[in-house]
Every structure is written in structure tokens, then in C-alpha cells.
Design a protein around this motif. Structure first.
Motif, PDB file in Angstrom:
ATOM      1  N   CYS A 133      36.241   9.772 -11.065  1.00 29.40           N
ATOM      2  CA  CYS A 133      36.363  10.085 -12.491  1.00 29.40           C
ATOM      3  C   CYS A 133      35.023  10.331 -13.145  1.00 29.40           C
ATOM      4  O   CYS A 133      34.234   9.406 -13.309  1.00 29.40           O
ATOM      5  N   MET A 134      34.790  11.561 -13.527  1.00 29.05           N
ATOM      6  CA  MET A 134      33.550  11.921 -14.217  1.00 29.05           C
ATOM      7  C   MET A 134      33.574  11.383 -15.646  1.00 29.05           C
ATOM      8  O   MET A 134      32.546  11.167 -16.240  1.00 29.05           O
ATOM      9  N   ASP A 135      34.768  11.195 -16.182  1.00 25.43           N
ATOM     10  CA  ASP A 135      34.883  10.781 -17.583  1.00 25.43           C
ATOM     11  C   ASP A 135      34.825   9.261 -17.745  1.00 25.43           C
ATOM     12  O   ASP A 135      34.931   8.754 -18.843  1.00 25.43           O
ATOM     13  N   LYS A 136      34.652   8.540 -16.648  1.00 22.23           N
ATOM     14  CA  LYS A 136      34.602   7.084 -16.744  1.00 22.23           C
ATOM     15  C   LYS A 136      33.183   6.544 -16.695  1.00 22.23           C
ATOM     16  O   LYS A 136      32.890   5.523 -17.267  1.00 22.23           O
ATOM     17  N   SER A 137      32.310   7.217 -15.963  1.00 20.53           N
ATOM     18  CA  SER A 137      30.964   6.661 -15.777  1.00 20.53           C
ATOM     19  C   SER A 137      29.981   7.324 -16.724  1.00 20.53           C
ATOM     20  O   SER A 137      29.390   8.342 -16.414  1.00 20.53           O
TER      21      SER A 137
END
Length: 142
Positions: A133-137
Motif C-alpha cells: 500500500c503506497m497510501d499507507k506509508s
């Protein structure tokens, strides 16, 4: 060629993994028979050709059209599931989870196996620490 022949040839090309050719045939069908009751299925298959080529953004466009234009179609659960997978492949897990959650809602008329698979995907994505997930880190290492 008739409707049936056109779809049969498109299916044959899909089976051979000739996605561009299959998509061209499905697009021909789409333009020749715009009000056809099978249109949602045809659009789903167009989306699958893109998905199979790892062109997830284009596949999402096709799946979205189905959900918007044919909300009562029996193919909508497929479009929702593959949208979730495509968003996950793009690293957009929040969007993916939203699509998978839509599938698990009680009012959604989806086959139980899709509901189970969607729930499983939600579990995987919620546990992700930023590898998928790019949108989590926000602090991200990549």
C-alpha cells in the motif's frame, strides 16, 4: 458476422491471451450493439483484457462504467472485486478496501465466494505495513 460469432471469436482470442485482438472484437460489439443486454458483460471483458495486461488504470475505467451504467447487472460484483484488485495492484489500498467492503455488505447480491474473497483481501490489506500500500506509508522507504 453475427453477434454470437463476434462474441465467440472474442472469447477465443481471450482464451489464447490475445488481449488486444479480443478487446478490438469486444469494442466492435460495443459500437455495433450499444443497447444490447449483454453490454455490461462485454465491458467487463474489455476491463479484463486491460487487467490481464497489467493496465490497471484502464481496467478501472471499464469496471467503473459498469458500476455506474448498469448497477443492477449481475456482473457488478465481478466489477467491484476486480476494481478492488486493481486498486491494490496500484498500491491504493484505501480505495481497494472500499470496493471490497462494498462487496461484503449484506444488501449486495454477490456470490458468497466473492464475499469471502473480498473479506480475505480486506484482511491482507489492513495488515499491510506499506509493502503493498503506497497510501499507507507516509514515511515510506521507497
Amino acid at each position: 458476422e453475427s453477434k454470437t460469432e463476434l462474441l465467440a471469436e472474442a472469447e477465443k482470442q481471450m482464451g489464447k491471451k490475445n488481449y488486444k485482438q479480443a478487446r478490438r472484437l469486444y469494442r466492435t460489439y460495443e459500437s455495433r450493439y450499444p443497447g444490447d443486454p449483454q453490454m455490461a458483460d462485454v465491458r467487463f471483458k474489455i476491463g479484463l483484457t486491460y487487467f490481464s495486461e497489467r493496465d490497471y488504470k484502464s481496467s478501472l475505467g471499464e469496471f467503473y462504467r459498469i458500476i455506474q451504467d448498469s448497477p443492477d447487472s449481475p456482473i457488478v460484483p465481478d466489477a467491484l472485486y476486480y476494481s478492488g484488485l486493481a486498486f491494490a495492484k496500484l498500491g491504493q489500498c484505501n480505495n481497494a478496501i472500499a470496493y471490497f467492503e462494498a462487496l461484503t455488505e449484506k444488501k449486495m447480491k454477490a456470490p458468497q465466494n466473492y464475499k469471502d474473497k473480498a473479506a480475505e483481501q480486506i484482511g491482507i490489506l489492513k495488515k499491510d505495513k506499506g509493502e503493498l500500500c503506497m497510501d499507507k506509508s507516509a514515511e515510506g522507504g521507497q
